[in-house]
Design an enzyme around this catalytic site. Structure first.
Site, PDB file in Angstrom:
ATOM      1  N   TYR A 102      31.674  -4.040  78.323  1.00 27.58           N
ATOM      2  CA  TYR A 102      30.851  -5.248  78.445  1.00 27.58           C
ATOM      3  C   TYR A 102      31.494  -6.444  77.739  1.00 27.58           C
ATOM      4  O   TYR A 102      31.059  -7.589  77.938  1.00 27.58           O
ATOM      5  CB  TYR A 102      29.437  -5.043  77.870  1.00 27.58           C
ATOM      6  CG  TYR A 102      28.674  -3.853  78.403  1.00 27.58           C
ATOM      7  CD1 TYR A 102      29.050  -3.202  79.582  1.00 27.58           C
ATOM      8  CD2 TYR A 102      27.562  -3.358  77.734  1.00 27.58           C
ATOM      9  CE1 TYR A 102      28.360  -2.098  80.055  1.00 27.58           C
ATOM     10  CE2 TYR A 102      26.857  -2.256  78.215  1.00 27.58           C
ATOM     11  CZ  TYR A 102      27.277  -1.621  79.361  1.00 27.58           C
ATOM     12  OH  TYR A 102      26.586  -0.521  79.825  1.00 27.58           O
ATOM     13  N   ASP A 114      22.189  -1.299  73.015  1.00 25.04           N
ATOM     14  CA  ASP A 114      23.117  -0.510  73.837  1.00 25.04           C
ATOM     15  C   ASP A 114      24.211  -1.431  74.365  1.00 25.04           C
ATOM     16  O   ASP A 114      23.964  -2.311  75.188  1.00 25.04           O
ATOM     17  CB  ASP A 114      22.371   0.127  75.014  1.00 25.04           C
ATOM     18  CG  ASP A 114      23.281   1.054  75.808  1.00 25.04           C
ATOM     19  OD1 ASP A 114      23.406   2.230  75.413  1.00 25.04           O
ATOM     20  OD2 ASP A 114      23.900   0.601  76.796  1.00 25.04           O
ATOM     21  N   LYS A 171      30.421   2.643  73.982  1.00 33.55           N
ATOM     22  CA  LYS A 171      30.961   3.616  74.934  1.00 33.55           C
ATOM     23  C   LYS A 171      32.465   3.449  75.104  1.00 33.55           C
ATOM     24  O   LYS A 171      32.973   2.312  75.052  1.00 33.55           O
ATOM     25  CB  LYS A 171      30.286   3.452  76.315  1.00 33.55           C
ATOM     26  CG  LYS A 171      28.776   3.295  76.231  1.00 33.55           C
ATOM     27  CD  LYS A 171      28.087   3.181  77.572  1.00 33.55           C
ATOM     28  CE  LYS A 171      26.634   2.760  77.383  1.00 33.55           C
ATOM     29  NZ  LYS A 171      26.379   1.335  77.392  1.00 33.55           N
ATOM     30  N   HIS A 218      31.866   6.665  78.855  1.00 33.13           N
ATOM     31  CA  HIS A 218      31.104   5.798  79.752  1.00 33.13           C
ATOM     32  C   HIS A 218      30.969   6.402  81.161  1.00 33.13           C
ATOM     33  O   HIS A 218      29.897   6.346  81.757  1.00 33.13           O
ATOM     34  CB  HIS A 218      31.792   4.427  79.813  1.00 33.13           C
ATOM     35  CG  HIS A 218      30.874   3.298  80.162  1.00 33.13           C
ATOM     36  ND1 HIS A 218      31.048   2.029  79.658  1.00 33.13           N
ATOM     37  CD2 HIS A 218      29.792   3.228  80.962  1.00 33.13           C
ATOM     38  CE1 HIS A 218      30.088   1.244  80.142  1.00 33.13           C
ATOM     39  NE2 HIS A 218      29.320   1.939  80.939  1.00 33.13           N
TER      40      HIS A 218
HETATM   41  P1  NDP Z   1      17.834  -3.702  84.030  1.00 34.06           P
HETATM   42  O1  NDP Z   1      17.184  -2.697  84.926  1.00 34.06           O
HETATM   43  O2  NDP Z   1      17.528  -3.680  82.575  1.00 34.06           O
HETATM   44  O3  NDP Z   1      17.494  -5.146  84.639  1.00 34.06           O
HETATM   45  C1  NDP Z   1      18.000  -6.336  84.115  1.00 34.06           C
HETATM   46  C2  NDP Z   1      17.686  -7.455  85.078  1.00 34.06           C
HETATM   47  O4  NDP Z   1      16.273  -7.599  85.216  1.00 34.06           O
HETATM   48  C3  NDP Z   1      18.207  -8.793  84.641  1.00 34.06           C
HETATM   49  O5  NDP Z   1      18.599  -9.486  85.803  1.00 34.06           O
HETATM   50  C4  NDP Z   1      17.009  -9.476  83.998  1.00 34.06           C
HETATM   51  O6  NDP Z   1      17.097 -10.868  84.177  1.00 34.06           O
HETATM   52  C5  NDP Z   1      15.865  -8.902  84.799  1.00 34.06           C
HETATM   53  N1  NDP Z   1      14.657  -8.703  83.975  1.00 34.06           N
HETATM   54  C6  NDP Z   1      14.566  -8.139  82.761  1.00 34.06           C
HETATM   55  N2  NDP Z   1      13.285  -8.093  82.341  1.00 34.06           N
HETATM   56  C7  NDP Z   1      12.542  -8.648  83.312  1.00 34.06           C
HETATM   57  C8  NDP Z   1      11.156  -8.892  83.460  1.00 34.06           C
HETATM   58  N3  NDP Z   1      10.284  -8.537  82.511  1.00 34.06           N
HETATM   59  N4  NDP Z   1      10.733  -9.481  84.602  1.00 34.06           N
HETATM   60  C9  NDP Z   1      11.611  -9.848  85.568  1.00 34.06           C
HETATM   61  N5  NDP Z   1      12.938  -9.658  85.495  1.00 34.06           N
HETATM   62  C10 NDP Z   1      13.408  -9.045  84.367  1.00 34.06           C
HETATM   63  O7  NDP Z   1      19.404  -3.607  84.310  1.00 34.06           O
HETATM   64  P2  NDP Z   1      20.711  -3.310  83.475  1.00 34.06           P
HETATM   65  O8  NDP Z   1      21.707  -2.937  84.493  1.00 34.06           O
HETATM   66  O9  NDP Z   1      21.058  -4.387  82.557  1.00 34.06           O
HETATM   67  O10 NDP Z   1      20.362  -2.000  82.629  1.00 34.06           O
HETATM   68  C11 NDP Z   1      19.898  -2.014  81.287  1.00 34.06           C
HETATM   69  C12 NDP Z   1      20.972  -1.522  80.338  1.00 34.06           C
HETATM   70  O11 NDP Z   1      21.422  -0.227  80.717  1.00 34.06           O
HETATM   71  C13 NDP Z   1      22.264  -2.370  80.364  1.00 34.06           C
HETATM   72  O12 NDP Z   1      22.113  -3.610  79.717  1.00 34.06           O
HETATM   73  C14 NDP Z   1      23.217  -1.416  79.708  1.00 34.06           C
HETATM   74  O13 NDP Z   1      22.997  -1.395  78.307  1.00 34.06           O
HETATM   75  C15 NDP Z   1      22.797  -0.088  80.322  1.00 34.06           C
HETATM   76  N6  NDP Z   1      23.613   0.249  81.521  1.00 34.06           N
HETATM   77  C16 NDP Z   1      24.477   1.304  81.420  1.00 34.06           C
HETATM   78  C17 NDP Z   1      25.259   1.676  82.481  1.00 34.06           C
HETATM   79  C18 NDP Z   1      26.178   2.839  82.314  1.00 34.06           C
HETATM   80  O14 NDP Z   1      27.004   3.095  83.217  1.00 34.06           O
HETATM   81  N7  NDP Z   1      26.103   3.595  81.254  1.00 34.06           N
HETATM   82  C19 NDP Z   1      25.239   0.970  83.760  1.00 34.06           C
HETATM   83  C20 NDP Z   1      24.271  -0.128  83.802  1.00 34.06           C
HETATM   84  C21 NDP Z   1      23.485  -0.434  82.713  1.00 34.06           C
HETATM   85  P3  NDP Z   1      17.085 -11.891  82.916  1.00 34.06           P
HETATM   86  O15 NDP Z   1      18.215 -11.499  82.043  1.00 34.06           O
HETATM   87  O16 NDP Z   1      17.245 -13.221  83.552  1.00 34.06           O
HETATM   88  O17 NDP Z   1      15.724 -11.687  82.276  1.00 34.06           O
END
Ligand code: NDP
Length: 282
Positions: free
Chosen positions: A51, A46, A76, A109
């Site tokens: 991004y 995704d 998006k 988006h």
């Molecule tokens: P997430 O809820 O996926 O959380 C990501 C964060 O959690 C990062 O800081 C990561 O750190 C940490 N993390 C991931 N796995 C673990 C784990 N197993 N244990 C502890 N910490 C963890 O947040 P996102 O906002 O990135 O959402 C996911 C996806 O959703 C985005 O990447 C995007 O594709 C989509 N999105 C879409 C939006 C929209 O408006 N359409 C808005 C926001 C997100 P680290 O990288 O250091 O592991």
């Protein structure tokens, strides 16, 4: 990798229920992250023009030695390109950056109801063109509220295949999910672990300890059992791997209810409210 369930969208397109999100992954690090995710078995990425890392996604797929058709890719339309001709040009640039003549799923988006005279309907009609000419196998929206979806239903011919919205235990977003369920629109849950905010929660930790799983695995499993699509983001291959291991355990009804009861309503949002969000990147 075959253990990830496939969800059939109303247009017949099948999408892996678990994918990998690349929001906030540095463009220079995206190819390596995507390659690591694909090596683990993820087959759904995704991304978004916003991004800035669509090229890295394409590079990661090539580096993993996979064919384009092996991976489900979503992108998006960025907020600055809602006018029809801008949307057409932006879509061309997305395909070029993704090094592909199609995208599996293309989304608006944000609805931006306070911009463009409130007209996201013309924008949606342009996405319908991409769907008809086959360059988007499926089309959908992101951050649309029920009132926005109602407008599309009344003024256009195509129901979005998905609505990608904020959902996690602190913001369960039930009303929008229910609208989707009633209208054949699959919910994709963004920020599924609330960017880490829910991982210290005592209820989630109690369930995780009891099941011998991590808090993130428990929360992601809760989403999977609710039927939503998720794509957690991580730059750590270890966390990517554990986030992918969701299919060898189940939460019972009491666990599911206890996690859903953590909902804080509007105050649980980590992101902006779609009714007022009006950000246009430079
Ligand atoms: P997430 O809820 O996926 O959380 C990501 C964060 O959690 C990062 O800081 C990561 O750190 C940490 N993390 C991931 N796995 C673990 C784990 N197993 N244990 C502890 N910490 C963890 O947040 P996102 O906002 O990135 O959402 C996911 C996806 O959703 C985005 O990447 C995007 O594709 C989509 N999105 C879409 C939006 C929209 O408006 N359409 C808005 C926001 C997100 P680290 O990288 O250091 O592991």
């Amino acid at each position: 990798m075959s253990k990830v369930p496939m969800i059939e969208l109303h247009d017949g397109v099948r999408i892996p229920q678990l994918g990998f999100g690349v929001f906030q992954i540095d463009p220079g690090e995206t190819a390596a992250a995507v390659r690591a995710a694909l090596d683990i078995g993820y087959r759904h990425i995704d991304t978004a023009e916003m991004y800035g890392n669509e090229k890295g996604v394409a590079q990661g797929i090539r580096d993993a030695g996979l064919d384009r058709a092996d991976v489900f890719v979503t992108s998006k339309l960025n907020n600055g390109f809602h006018k029809p001709d801008d949307a057409r040009r932006a879509f061309d640039r997305t395909l070029e950056a993704l090094d592909s003549d199609y995208v599996d799923l293309f989304l608006i988006h944000w609805p931006l109801p306070t911009l463009y005279g409130g007209d996201f309907v013309s924008t949606w009609k342009v996405l319908e063109e991409f769907g008809k000419d086959g360059r988007a196998r499926s089309i959908g929206v992101s951050n649309f509220q029920p009132a926005h979806l109602d407008r599309l239903a009344h003024e256009t011919d195509t129901v979005p295949a998905v609505n990608q919205i904020e959902v996690h235990p602190y913001f369960t977003n039930e009303q929008v999910r229910a609208y989707g369920r009633d209208h054949g629109i699959v919910t994709e849950a963004w920020s599924p672990i609330a960017q880490g905010e829910v991982l210290d929660d005592p209820v989630i930790n109690r369930i995780a300890d009891g099941r011998g799983k991590s808090p993130a695995q428990v929360v992601l499993r809760w989403h999977i059992q609710r039927g939503d699509i998720v794509f957690p983001k991580s730059i750590s291959p270890d966390r990517m791997k554990s986030n992918f291991e969701l299919f060898d355990f189940e939460l019972d009804g009491a666990d599911m209810a206890a996690i859903s009861a953590l909902d804080k309503g509007e105050s649980g949002r980590t992101g902006p409210n779609p009714d007022t969000f009006s950000y246009i990147p430079d």
